[in-house]
Structure formats: C-alpha cells, structure tokens
Scaffold this active site. Structure first.
Site, PDB file in Angstrom:
ATOM      1  N   HIS A 249       0.840  -1.204   0.000  1.00 18.13           N
ATOM      2  CA  HIS A 249       0.000   0.000   0.000  1.00 18.13           C
ATOM      3  C   HIS A 249       0.872   1.250   0.000  1.00 18.13           C
ATOM      4  O   HIS A 249       0.703   2.142   0.834  1.00 18.13           O
ATOM      5  CB  HIS A 249      -0.949   0.007   1.197  1.00 18.13           C
ATOM      6  N   TYR A 258       1.029  -8.290   5.467  1.00 17.21           N
ATOM      7  CA  TYR A 258       1.291  -8.641   4.081  1.00 17.21           C
ATOM      8  C   TYR A 258       2.628  -9.356   3.905  1.00 17.21           C
ATOM      9  O   TYR A 258       2.770 -10.229   3.058  1.00 17.21           O
ATOM     10  CB  TYR A 258       1.246  -7.386   3.208  1.00 17.21           C
ATOM     11  N   ARG A 312      -2.865  -1.551  10.024  1.00 18.89           N
ATOM     12  CA  ARG A 312      -4.246  -1.649  10.504  1.00 18.89           C
ATOM     13  C   ARG A 312      -4.542  -3.000  11.138  1.00 18.89           C
ATOM     14  O   ARG A 312      -5.556  -3.160  11.813  1.00 18.89           O
ATOM     15  CB  ARG A 312      -5.224  -1.357   9.366  1.00 18.89           C
TER      16      ARG A 312
END
Length: 949
Positions: A249, A258, A312
């Site tokens: 991102h 990730y 997040r």
C-alpha cells in the site's frame, strides 16, 4: 497520489482485506515477468501433486487445531448442518455490504470438508462437497470487496476442488476449472485494473496453479510458479526493500500482515519445487533467506510480531496468547528449518530464530538495526525488544481501511513498543487510551489512520537513524497539522469550543539505544492544538506491582511530579530532570468494534499500566528526558537511578546528544551544522545536518554517520581529541532511492576507506546531463489527485487510493439513492527543471482515457495554476492555488475510451518554465465526466516536451 496501493488476504492468516475500489485499467495476456515457462515431465508433475495436496490438508488441520478440534470432528460438525442442496442455513448468501461477509463461511467450511475427504474418502462426503460446490457456483454470491472475487473465492474453491478432485464428476471439474483464473499477474474480475503487487500477485498465481492441477495442465502450473518466483526480489516498490523491511500500500511498513502472507507462499513454493524443473533461481533463494533472517527476525518477539509493523492489523483480535514450547514439542518444517536447508552457512541463525520464536530461548540478536527504507528502528537483545516507528515525506504511518484501525492515527509518529515475553500488549487495544500511544508526543485526541495509507508529513525529510549494528540513534522531526473534522475526534469534551478543531504540533524527538537502556529525548515541543500535549512512555498490560521511588502505588490514577523513577513488570523508567505527568494502574474498558467495524461490540476489560508526561496546552519549546531500562528489579532501578551510566549532553532544537559513560559510546543528532563538546578530551563538528554515533568502547574508535532525507551529502566531520588526535573526514553519504538514509561506518583514524558512493553520484549526474541534452523529454507527473466540491471542498482525497483523475459531474457514492451529483476536478504537477532557459518548442499533455460518462463528446477545460506549492497529502478544492491562465478546451469522445489523448500546452509550459514546475487543472462544467489514468496506475500522466533551440 502515490503509487498504487493494492491489498491482499491469505487463508493462512486472519483476514487482511483489501481496497474497495472498482476502477479499472489494462491487463497482461501472459506471465508479465517475462520468464520462460520451464518444461516438466509427467513424473515431475505427479511428484509436485504428491507434495502439494498433503500441504493443503495440513493447512486445514492447523485451522481445525485452532478451534481445539481435529479435522475429522470439525468436518463432521459442518456436514451435520449442510442441506441436501449444498447450503448452510446460518449463512446469508445475499449479503453484499459490510460489516464482514457472511458467504465466506460457506467457503471456509467447504475447504475443511474437502481436506477431510482427502484424508478419508467417503461417497456421502464426496456428494456433499459436490453439492456445496454446485450451490456456490450457481448462487454466485457477490461482495462489496474486489478482493473476494479476485483472490479469496478462487483460492478457497481451488483448494477444495484439488483436495476433493476424486469426488467431482467431469462436468463439475470443468465448471470449477473454468471458474478459476488462467492467467497469473492479472485481476480476473477487473481485467483493466492495476497489476497486483507482492502478496496479491502471489495469491492470484496460486489460483491459476490450482486450475492447472485440476486440469493436469503442466504449462499452466509452470506459468503460475514462474509468476510466484517473479515476486521474489528487492526493490523500492511493493515488497522487500533494500534493508529487508516490507512495503505494501505504497511506502508503508507491513513486515507483519502482508509480509508473512507473501513470504509464506513464496517460501513454501520455493521449497515444494526445489528439486524439480520449476526450481527457483539461486539468487531468489538467497533473497528469501535474507528476508527471513535479516528482516522478519528483527520484528518478532517469542512469536509476537512487533505492532509497529502490522499497520491496521493492530485492530484485529488475537486468538491465542504465546506460550513457550519445550524443544521436544517444537513444530517441524518451519520456515526456519526450510531456509537452514537451503543455506547451511546460515543454519545456526535460522535455528536460533526458531528456538526463540517457539520457545523461551533468547533472541540471539544483540544489537540495533535501523531500517532506512521504512523509518523504523529495532533494538534487540536476549532479554527484550524495543521498536520505534516513524514517518516522513518518504514513508507513510499506519493506515486505516475496510473499517479497521479506527483509532490508530498516531501509530508511526514515534510509536514505541517494548516486549520482553512478547505478550505485554496481548489484546489490550480495545481498552487502550489511543491519545497516549507509547513513545508519541501528541495532543489529546484520537482519530483513525488515513484510508489505504498517505504521506502525512510531506514537508518533513529529516527522519531516520544511524547504526553500527551494536548501538544506534533514531530521530524524528515531527511537524503535523491536524484537522479534527477529517476523521479525528478529541478525548476532551467540547473541543470545538476552543477553535475550529484545527491545530499544529511540532517536536524534535530522538532515541539513543545502548546495550541495556534507551534514552529518549524531546525538544522544541510546540502546539496550537487546543488539547493538552503529552508524551507517553508506555501503555501496557498491568503485570504486578507498580513502584514509584521505592513505594508501591495503589490501584488507580494519580499525577506525578519530579519522581526519580517508576518500576513495572521488570522495567525501570528513570527521569534525569524535573517533569510532570500521570501514572495509571487500573482497569480500562472498551470494545473491539470501536477499533474495527466488523468486530464484536461486547465490552472487554483489562488492567492497564500507563505512564505519561504532560507538556500542557499550547506548549512552546517544551522538552523531556527519560530512560527506559528493562530487565531490572525495583531495587536495581533505585540503584541505577542514583548512578546513571548515561548523560544527556544536549537537548535543544539544534542538537540532541547522549553519552554512555559505561560503554564510552555517544550519539548525536545535528539538526543543523554545529559542534558538540563531548568531554574535556573530545569535540565533534559537522557542516551539515546529520546523525552521528561515536563508539569509543574499543581500542580503535569507530564512527557511523547518516544524513536522513539528503542523498550524496558531502559531510565534513571534524574530530578534535587530545587522545586520538585532530582529524577531519570528508564523508559522502549514500544516495539513490534505495540507499537514502543508510549509515556509513569507519575507523577514527582511517575515515571512510573509499568514497564508495562516488560512482553512484557520478552515474546519477551523468544521467541527468544526458537527459538535459536530449531534444525531447518525456516528463511523468510528480503529483496528481482529484478534488471534490460541495460538502467535500475541505477534504483531501489523497487519503484513499485513486486510480482516476476525474473532471465533471459524478454521482455521490454516499448518496446514490438520492441521485446526488458532485463536481469533481483534478490537478496534475510536472517538474520543469530539466528544461533549458529557452523553454519548449512544443509541449504536449498526454493522458489515458479510462472512462467517459454522459453524452459524448465531453469538453474538458485545462488551465495552469498560479503556483505549484501544493502537496497530494494536503490539497483540497478550497485551498488549491488560483488559476492564472485562460482555459484550453479539450474535446474527448467515447471512441477514445482506453486510449491516450493529447493536448498542446506549449504556451502554458513556457509561461511556467521559469518557476520550475507547472500545475494543470482539469475541469468540466458539462453534465457528464471524463476519467483519466493517474499515477496510481500504469497510465501515468505525461508531458512530452521538445526543447527550444
């Protein structure tokens, strides 16, 4: 806008769901890595299947174990409630919108049934699986999230069909195979979307691989494996960085989340094909080993990921608390075992990591690493781990997205996490006071992170660190403007009464990491926010007594003034100077739903230890000092505080410096050229802002230097010493996007043994010279974003990933039922510094038409702005610079959709050339719209300039 920020989820981890955008761009027709597909025999293909299917089954067994059940028992439970038609009555197959997505339950149960069938084939179970597959394919449940259609559904359907292949008839096999994607590195449901990055790309390749396994298509399997191999690399884009951190991102630290999703898949397939024709190249294997041992290893403590690396994901409930295992109970064939087999010379490192990860062994890392690509530092020892997460104009702090991280605005603004056992923050986050994120200096308000990531300090470059691998310094120049109306909310009732909810906070923060302690300094603390400003030392699970200056603190909350030390959970917090603050050791309550929309709203409680310093409302040049000393009893902290081995030499907006008397190590942050007298024997002088580490603990002192935010800085370092002599060193610091901020270490008397970056600097200069001599330049946009009028006129739209530059009228997604439209315009910036003083003979703006709405053709108006002093992270409809030129009409028709279009802007470019940049505004007053490709896509806006002679 920044580079495209794509999302992913892996079956092996809790949902890491991606972006919700449905925009589209062009796609490849084959493996885009350009690699030749390796040929394999039928025997090779059978060998691979014999390895793959048991691996799928093992994953399902692990899922069952997490539920404290065996695979057989869990499958039996699911089978009991499955209807004859192949549906589960408790699943809402019609759900499309948030929160969560009920139909996923069907897929997850289907995978378990298929794994159980593979273990023990049974006709009735096979029929049930067939019915469940048919029901899904016929029902075709839809989701609001592209991720499910591109990755989540194909992945689970593929796993299920491969494991239960013998139970499926030929017609169903074909139907399932056709349902799965056949082209790797490609978005099946959004064929015009940007190319998937890193983990996303790997997961799509796995779905292609499953199709190949189902159809016995060796070439398709080979394409999929080649594409997984192609994700293994080091770059400045998504994925592994040159310091072995991981980005997703945009330039956002995601070593957890990730990173493991991608690594687990890539390493697994590298291992499965290691002795087969599809084997990964040796250099790819080396990268995987280095990423695990030189990257991920630094970010874990006894199985717990550092919270600074999960963005997040911090808002998700953790299911199990770490419990160390004995050596005899440790899992087999872990990633550590795999890489030890690949690279025997690093087997000891791998096994030490495994012993720490799953057992109670020390970390085996006793040193300090600064990840210069991610504004992230870690101090690691056998007894503890201390991490520092920062951000700058190069790095994004933690994001929000999909209703997650609703309170994590301050994560990455100097956030620190201290772990000894690894469970210090276990599931504490719903009860946290998010205005007091450890390590952060901030006003008392709470807000969510930027959706899908955003550069939050576009004008701040001096953030980074220096390291000699044993000790180090981290520093952050904090300069953040906050608008409460853009997602933040105050912890102080009625905060709008003291202003418009807007304010600005500054601070210069530094952390000096030695062997047994960290010294934290803050200076130049200013704020125009109406809330009181605090610096939080820690906020962690309460574990035992809290002691203040020798007295045990009762449960509750109290103000502290000039306490010398505080002790909790084996950690000492020592204060070398006068201070005021708050100590709390009490029960705190909250809900997971407040952090993540799809989580439970059930109240949870935990006993929490919080220690913070207060700087008051509107501080002006406030300061702080504190020392964190882990691994000590209260009595030891008392003794330590009376004879501190560390001394603060300077803590001003110009210089921060700390000397460790016991180690004879000194760290210095020069915010500007200056000089520091360390003692009667030694003075250090620099002519540029820089971070210095002087290690005089050995016979030959070493010096480490970095210049965060400045590449190829030619630093003159003066050393005046009675003991070692007076020397002046000229140091060229690393440059280029990959190495900016990296440390240079050398011996005192030798200086840098060579100016190793000289060649890189000369190559860069030569490239710039050659570009300047070219008659025609193709300039790519350096910034672009959309702007929306009406109720969104004060909102910055770089907070979300935008694939389109809109011009015209579009339907408001928040009021679609009412048919409300809003006017949207876009702005693009180009750097003109490569143009000669003669200007341009011709300049052509080139944009790619992604979509067009309303009656064709549409007329887009293009005009130049008065100046280019705007940033993607701050520009809005209302604060955009004024238009200074007449508009040029640009006719775009529906026949030009998915094509490049051109407009002559020579006059505008020549008028702006002297300013070094041009900003072009795209608007459209008609009833329709045109959407052009942005720098989030592969169709980046271009300005093609032919230089004037």
């Amino acid at each position: 806008m920044k580079r495209f920020k794509y999302s992913i989820l892996a079956v092996s981890l809790a949902a890491v769901t991606g972006c919700t955008s449905t925009m589209q761009i062009s796609a490849p027709s084959a493996v885009s890595s350009g690699q030749a597909v390796k040929q394999a025999t039928k025997a090779d293909f059978e060998t691979l299947k014999a390895r793959v299917v048991p691996d799928f089954v093992a994953s399902s067994k692990a899922q069952a174990k997490k539920k404290n059940m065996t695979l057989k028992v869990l499958a039996a439970d699911y089978l009991k409630t499955l209807s004859p038609e192949g549906a589960w009555p408790d699943i809402n197959y019609q759900q499309v919108e948030k929160p969560g997505w009920s139909p996923r339950g069907h897929l997850d149960r289907l995978v378990i049934l298929a794994a159980a069938y593979n273990e023990s084939p049974d006709v009735a179970l096979g029929n049930a699986i067939s019915n469940a597959l048919i029901y899904w394919l016929d029902a075709d449940p839809q989701s609001w999230n592209w991720w499910w259609h591109d990755i989540g559904i194909p992945k689970r359907i593929g796993y299920s069909a491969v494991m239960a292949k013998e139970a499926l008839n030929e017609e169903l096999l074909k139907k399932v195979a056709d349902y799965l994607p056949s082209i790797p590195n490609y978005s099946p449901t959004n064929p015009n979307s940007p190319i998937p990055k890193a983990a996303n790309r790997t997961d799509i390749a796995l779905a292609v691989l499953n199709r190949g396994l189902l159809t016995d298509d060796s070439d398709m399997v080979g394409k999929a494996i080649a594409d997984i191999e192609a994700t293994v690399g080091v770059s400045t884009g998504a994925g592994i960085q040159h310091d072995y951190s991981f980005h997703q991102h945009g330039p956002q630290l995601y070593t957890s989340g990730y990173g493991p999703v991608w690594f687990s898949a890539a390493a697994k397939w590298a291992d499965l094909v290691n002795d087969l024709p599809w084997a990964f190249a040796p250099e790819k294997m080396d990268i995987l080993v280095s990423y695990l041992l030189d990257g991920q290893r630094w970010s874990k403590r006894h199985g717990q990921w550092d919270y600074n690396t999960m963005s997040r994901g911090i808002s998700r409930t953790k299911r199990t608390e770490y419990m160390p295992q004995s050596s005899g109970d440790m899992p087999e064939h872990t990633p550590m075992d795999i890489v030890a087999g690949w690279m025997p010379e690093r087997a000891d490192d791998a096994q030490a990591f495994k012993a720490h990860e799953f057992g109670d062994a020390g970390a085996g890392l006793n040193g300090f690493k600064h990840f210069w690509r991610s504004d992230y530092s870690v101090k690691s020892s056998d007894g503890h781990m201390f991490s520092i997460g920062m951000n700058s104009q190069r790095v994004e702090p933690a994001e929000a997205g999909n209703g997650e991280n609703l309170k994590g605005f301050w994560l990455g603004f100097g956030s620190t996490f201290l772990m000894q056992r690894g469970n210090e923050y276990y599931n504490i986050f719903p009860v946290w006071n998010w205005a007091l994120v450890p390590g952060v200096t901030a006003p008392e308000y709470v807000g969510k992170g930027a959706d899908w990531g955003r550069i939050m300090q576009p004008d701040v470059s001096f953030v980074g660190g220096v390291s000699n691998e044993r000790y180090g310094v981290s520093m952050m120049d904090l300069d953040i403007a906050i608008n409460h109306a853009e997602g933040a909310h105050s912890t102080k009732p009625g905060f709008y009464q003291c202003g418009e909810g807007k304010g600005h906070t500054e601070a210069k923060k530094a952390w000096f990491s030695f062997a047994d302690e960290v010294v934290a300094l803050g200076t130049g603390i200013k704020s125009t926010n109406c809330e009181s400003v605090n610096t939080s030392l820690n906020q962690t699970r309460l574990n035992g007594e809290v002691t203040v200056d020798g007295s045990v603190a009762a449960m509750g909350s109290r103000d502290l003034t000039d306490a010398k030390w505080v002790h909790h959970d084996g950690v000492g917090y020592v204060f070398p100077q006068s201070w005021k603050g708050t100590l709390s050791n009490q029960t705190q309550t909250g809900t997971w739903k407040a952090l993540r929309k799809s989580s439970s709203d059930e109240l949870v409680s935990q006993n929490v230890f919080t220690l913070s310093m207060t700087h008051g409302v509107n501080p002006d040049n406030a300061t702080y000092q504190y020392v964190i000393a882990p691994g000590k009893t209260a009595d030891q902290v008392d003794s330590y505080s009376k004879d501190l081995p560390v001394k603060v030499l300077k803590n001003t907006p110009e210089v921060q410096a700390v000397h460790h008397k016991g180690l004879n190590v000194t760290g210095i942050v020069f915010y500007q050229a200056g000089s520091v007298k360390l003692n009667s024997d030694l003075t250090v002088t620099v002519d540029k802002p820089s971070v210095i580490l002087l290690d005089d603990s050995v016979s030959q002192p070493t010096i480490s230097v970095s210049t965060p935010g400045v590449e190829f800085a030619d630093v003159t370092l003066g050393l005046q010493s009675v003991s070692h002599g007076n020397l002046t060193h000229s140091i060229l610091t690393p440059g280029g996007e990959a190495d900016l901020g990296r440390s240079v270490t050398f011996d005192w008397d030798k200086g840098p043994d060579n100016r190793e970056w000289e060649a890189a600097l000369k190559a860069q200069q030569q490239a710039q010279l050659q570009a300047a001599q070219q008659p025609e330049l193709t300039l790519l946009a350096v910034a672009d974003t959309e702007l929306q009028g009406g109720q969104y006129a004060d909102r910055n739209f770089d907070i979300v990933s935008r694939w389109d530059l809109w011009a015209g009228q579009i339907t408001d997604g928040d009021a679609a039922e009412a048919g409300v439209t809003k006017e949207v315009k876009s702005v693009i910036k180009f750097d003109l510094t490569q143009l000669s003083s003669a200007g341009a003979e011709k300049a052509v703006l080139k944009l790619h038409v992604r979509n067009i709405g309303g009656q064709s053709p549409q007329t887009v108006q293009v005009a130049a702005l008065a100046d280019s002093h705007w940033s993607e992270a701050g520009v809005t409809w209302n604060n955009l610079p004024a238009v200074k030129s007449e508009s040029i009409p640009w006719t775009v028709s529906s026949e030009q959709k998915k094509q490049w279009v051109e407009l002559d802007v020579t006059k505008l470019v020549n008028e702006a050339q002297s300013s070094g940049a041009i900003s072009l505004l795209l608007s459209n007053k008609g009833s329709g719209f045109v959407a052009f490709g942005s720098d989030e896509t592969d169709q980046i806006p271009e300005l093609v300039v032919k230089r004037a002679l």
